[in-house]
Design a protein around this motif. Structure first.
Motif, short mmCIF file in Angstrom:
data_model
loop_
_atom_site.label_atom_id
_atom_site.label_comp_id
_atom_site.label_asym_id
_atom_site.label_seq_id
_atom_site.Cartn_x
_atom_site.Cartn_y
_atom_site.Cartn_z
N GLY A 265 -29.77 29.68 45.98
CA GLY A 265 -29.08 28.34 45.76
C GLY A 265 -28.94 27.98 44.69
N ARG A 266 -27.73 27.79 44.01
CA ARG A 266 -27.46 27.17 42.21
C ARG A 266 -28.40 25.97 42.03
N ASN A 267 -29.11 25.93 42.15
CA ASN A 267 -30.04 24.85 41.77
C ASN A 267 -31.47 25.62 41.57
N ASN B 68 -30.39 27.10 36.58
CA ASN B 68 -29.23 27.27 36.81
C ASN B 68 -27.87 26.90 36.31
N ALA B 69 -28.91 27.48 34.61
CA ALA B 69 -27.28 27.09 33.36
C ALA B 69 -26.66 28.91 33.50
N PRO B 70 -25.03 28.68 33.26
CA PRO B 70 -24.20 29.86 33.37
C PRO B 70 -25.15 31.23 32.86
N ARG B 71 -26.40 30.97 31.71
CA ARG B 71 -27.23 31.79 31.17
C ARG B 71 -28.72 31.38 31.10
N PHE B 72 -29.61 32.23 31.64
CA PHE B 72 -30.97 31.30 31.81
C PHE B 72 -31.45 32.60 31.37
N THR C 166 -24.64 38.94 40.77
CA THR C 166 -23.51 38.74 41.86
C THR C 166 -23.45 37.09 41.94
N GLU C 167 -22.36 36.71 41.77
CA GLU C 167 -22.12 35.37 42.65
C GLU C 167 -22.71 34.35 44.23
N GLU C 168 -22.38 35.66 44.69
CA GLU C 168 -22.60 35.83 45.50
C GLU C 168 -24.18 35.85 46.49
N THR C 169 -24.61 35.88 45.86
CA THR C 169 -26.84 36.48 45.20
C THR C 169 -26.89 34.94 45.36
N ARG C 170 -26.46 34.28 43.44
CA ARG C 170 -27.22 33.75 43.21
C ARG C 170 -26.51 32.42 44.34
N LEU C 171 -25.61 32.35 44.89
CA LEU C 171 -24.91 31.61 46.35
C LEU C 171 -26.10 31.63 47.31
N ARG C 172 -26.15 32.35 47.78
CA ARG C 172 -27.53 32.72 48.56
C ARG C 172 -28.98 32.26 48.82
#
Length: 399
Positions: A226-228, A146-150, A218-224
């Motif tokens: 869950g940002r965890n 969940n870091a800015p870049r994994f 996309t940020e939309e996908t990452r939020l879908r």
């Protein structure tokens, strides 16, 4: 049906409660259900616990087994049994299902990443490769998805470092490494160390490393998802499936809820519910679910009766006599329930499923004969699973 190309294992490290999962008991009373409810799914007649609303919307994509059972109540022995289909003993450490499937599919896999990848930490209960040895060892990524870049091992390169500059740094490191092995044994170890370093550099500088770059989503996908950690690990697992890695484990600790069980489970299920629903629906949308087996379980479940007294304060202990598991894709039907537990979730009421039955079904869907020889370089004459009846395998939910 063609064998599944990939297998994704979601390991609920510590043992997840079946009553707050896929075998709720809304009529059993507060001492068993904690006063919580079941909810309907998009499959008529199939209910799951109220803490899984997103998975309730896509129950047609997976099936649940409500009558998993064995007799090992310790983490180490239960994990070994659920991963190998064997009880400890006999002087051998047998390989886990991940190592066996990855090695069986290695010859048909052309990727640069190892054929077995674990996100993000090893289970640690036993040597998963067993007597297959280091050659079968998985890549354990480490890092923070969940870091800015994994990236693998959590290393984020400094901004602006070009491929040429990185190569120069590797060359400088080589020049500084003046260690001179003194004997033949050290020479061999040094050669193996250097070879491993070169392989790591080749992967890190190649296209394969981009699989772990979740910033490409996309940020939309990452939020879908869950940002965890759970959600982003499942997103990384989807990218590994797209790349073609034969076996991926998402190891999710935090289910060993002896104390304050309901507080712990509510947090854990929220992240898993969101991430797993996104993972399954994405695989389906991308045409990958039919070629990918997905399974989720831990080493056992939790005690059906809640310990309200101190120091447990609403806790559940280890419980192996009855628990649940989930399977999806790769030749398994969705929207099915296998077996049933009794009114309190204490014992299987019908169709008990042993670890060997469960693992044997996954092996078969992956195109591996569980009763066939276990290939290895040490001359061990063993079968993939110990000799057993084929009657227990989950063929009623084979597509």
């Amino acid at each position: 049906m063609k064998p599944a190309k990939c297998v994704v294992e979601i390991w609920q490290w510590g043992g997840a409660s079946h009553l707050e999962g896929f075998d709720p008991k809304p009529d059993a009373g507060r001492d068993y259900n904690g006063g919580l409810k079941a909810i309907p799914t998009n499959v008529p007649g199939m209910e799951i616990h109220e803490w899984w609303p997103e998975l309730a919307k896509c129950a047609d994509l997976y099936s649940v087994i409500r009558s998993m059972t064995h007799t090992e109540f310790g983490h180490e022995t239960a994990t070994y049994l659920m991963q190998t289909g064997r009880l400890p003993g006999g002087g051998e450490v047998c390989p886990a299902i991940g190592a066996v499937i990855a090695e069986a599919k290695r010859k048909d896999y052309a990727g640069d990443l190892p054929p077995y990848v674990i996100l993000t930490r090893a289970k640690g209960r036993f040597s998963e490769v067993g007597f297959l040895g280091d050659a079968a060892a998985p890549l354990v990524t480490g890092g923070r998805p969940n870091a800015p870049r994994f990236t693998v091992d959590g290393i984020v390169p400094p901004a602006g470092v070009s491929a040429e500059a990185a190569a120069a740094r590797f060359d400088l490191l080589r020049q500084l490494d003046a260690w001179a092995p003194a004997d033949a044994g050290n020479v061999a170890r040094a050669a193996a160390f250097d070879a491993a370093g070169k392989e790591a550099r080749r992967i890190a500088e190649g296209d394969a490393a981009q699989v772990f770059d979740l910033s490409r989503e996309t940020e939309e996908t990452r939020l879908r998802y869950g940002r965890n950690e759970i959600g982003q690990s499942l997103l990384a697992a989807r990218r590994l499936v797209e790349y073609g890695v034969p076996y991926v484990t998402v190891n999710v600790p935090g289910w060993d809820s002896h104390k304050r069980h309901f507080e712990t489970m509510k947090r854990r299920t929220a992240d898993m519910d969101r991430g797993l629903a996104a993972f399954l629906t994405d695989l389906k949308a991308k045409g990958l679910l039919d070629s990918t087996v997905v399974w989720m379980s831990g080493e056992f479940g939790r005690t059906p009766k809640v310990g309200w007294e101190a120091p447990w304060n609403g806790g559940r202990g280890h419980f192996a006599r009855c628990f649940s598991a989930l399977v999806a894709g790769g030749g398994f039907k969705g929207g099915c329930v296998v077996g049933a537990s009794d009114e309190t979730g204490s014992l299987p009421a019908k169709r008990p499923v042993a670890p060997q039955d469960f693992l044997g079904s996954i092996y078969e869907r992956a195109g591996i004969d569980p009763d066939g020889p276990l290939a290895n370089t040490r001359g061990k004459k063993m079968t993939v699973l110990p000799p057993q009846s084929r009657e227990g395998r989950l063929r009623e939910i084979y597509a």
